[in-house]
Scaffold this active site. Structure first.
Site, short mmCIF file in Angstrom:
data_model
loop_
_atom_site.label_atom_id
_atom_site.label_comp_id
_atom_site.label_asym_id
_atom_site.label_seq_id
_atom_site.Cartn_x
_atom_site.Cartn_y
_atom_site.Cartn_z
CG ASP A 1 34.29 34.18 59.77
OD1 ASP A 1 35.12 34.64 58.98
OD2 ASP A 1 34.58 33.79 60.92
CG ASN B 1 34.19 34.67 52.22
OD1 ASN B 1 33.34 33.79 52.27
ND2 ASN B 1 33.89 35.95 52.11
CG HIS C 1 36.97 37.84 50.20
ND1 HIS C 1 36.43 37.49 51.41
CD2 HIS C 1 38.23 38.28 50.47
CE1 HIS C 1 37.31 37.69 52.37
NE2 HIS C 1 38.41 38.17 51.83
CD1 TRP D 1 38.35 50.37 57.84
CD2 TRP D 1 39.32 50.53 55.82
NE1 TRP D 1 37.46 50.99 56.99
CE2 TRP D 1 38.02 51.11 55.75
CE3 TRP D 1 40.10 50.52 54.67
CZ2 TRP D 1 37.51 51.67 54.59
CZ3 TRP D 1 39.58 51.08 53.51
CH2 TRP D 1 38.31 51.64 53.46
CG LEU E 1 15.04 40.29 50.82
CD1 LEU E 1 14.51 39.30 51.85
CD2 LEU E 1 16.24 39.66 50.12
#
Ligand code: FPP
Length: 243
Positions: free
Chosen positions: A17, A19, A34, A66, A128
């Site tokens: 959180d 950006n 982003h 959305w 990973l």
């Protein structure tokens, strides 16, 4: 997979959180934040692998995202496509196995094809596991799992539901990090985070660097995980470290 000391979380989950605020502070459009977030994610993946973390799960686009302005939603879809094209070859070389977790029905066919191709290309990797939650919500996941079990006539138990969830291929997260200063779960891993250690960082996601990750890892190493037991019981248990 090699075993890692208990002090290093096997599985880290992150709500990336901040950006938008990172961009706002620089008078840049939110999408610039982003884009910077993708750079931060690349750095975080490398740092996690170096520290012995075996599973990283990140929240890239929620079922509720959305509701953002159409321009930002479009930019995030675009970013996913460009990130796939640019990052997957390098992730593949680094031994990262990609999984996309979420409702693919809501995504454009071209995006869906890109996700499937990235998963197929990296399927044999074992350094990973990277779960990218995209068009994901914890409530969606529990509902889809319950629906699939009901359709198959399978009795719903904790075990069967656990096996039908979208993250059934990995153990639950040991450590859940949220950046950006807010302290909430926001519909992320509602089932799987039942016993995760929580760590909230004031850093905005694009500023979440290796030192910030190490701060979260140090906090985790100092936690006592009791899973409902008493402290005395936990102390009497044989150590699971590296063994
Ligand atoms: C939350 O910050 C972040 C998101 C909704 C998107 C997260 C995406 C990335 C880190 C890039 C990786 C993405 C892909 C597609 C692989 P926010 O926008 O809510 O920030 P704010 O709280 O400051 O407004």
């Amino acid at each position: 997979m090699a075993k890692t000391p208990a002090a290093v979380p096997h599985h880290i989950a992150i709500v990336m959180d901040g950006n938008g605020r990172w961009a706002n502070r620089r008078l840049l459009p939110r999408v610039a934040g982003h884009r910077q977030g993708v750079d931060s994610l690349r750095r975080c993946i490398r740092a996690c692998a170096q520290r012995g973390v075996r599973v990283l799960t990140v929240f890239a686009f929620s079922s509720e995202n959305w509701n953002r302005p159409a321009e930002e939603v479009g930019a995030l879809m675009e970013l996913l496509a460009t990130a796939l094209a640019r990052e997957v070859p390098e992730l593949d070389r680094a031994g990262v196995r990609l999984h996309f977790v979420g409702d693919r029905e809501g995504l454009k066919p071209k995006v869906r094809e890109g996700l499937a191709a990235a998963e197929a290309r990296t399927a044999a990797n074992a350094q990973l596991v990277l779960n990218v939650c995209f068009n994901y919500g914890g409530r969606w996941d529990i509902a889809q799992a319950a629906r699939r079990l009901a359709e198959a006539g399978t009795p719903i138990t904790e075990q069967s539901l656990n096996g039908a969830l979208a993250l059934a291929h990995v153990p639950d997260p040991d450590l859940l990090i949220r950046t950006g200063g807010e302290q909430r779960i926001s519909n992320f891993l509602l089932w799987q985070a039942a016993y995760s250690e929580l760590f909230f960082s004031d850093r905005l996601w694009p500023d979440f660097d290796e030192a910030a990750l190490d701060e979260a890892l140090a906090a985790y190493a100092g936690r006592e995980r009791r899973f409902g037991k008493t402290s005395a019981q936990v102390a009497a248990e044989p150590s699971t470290a590296a063994g």
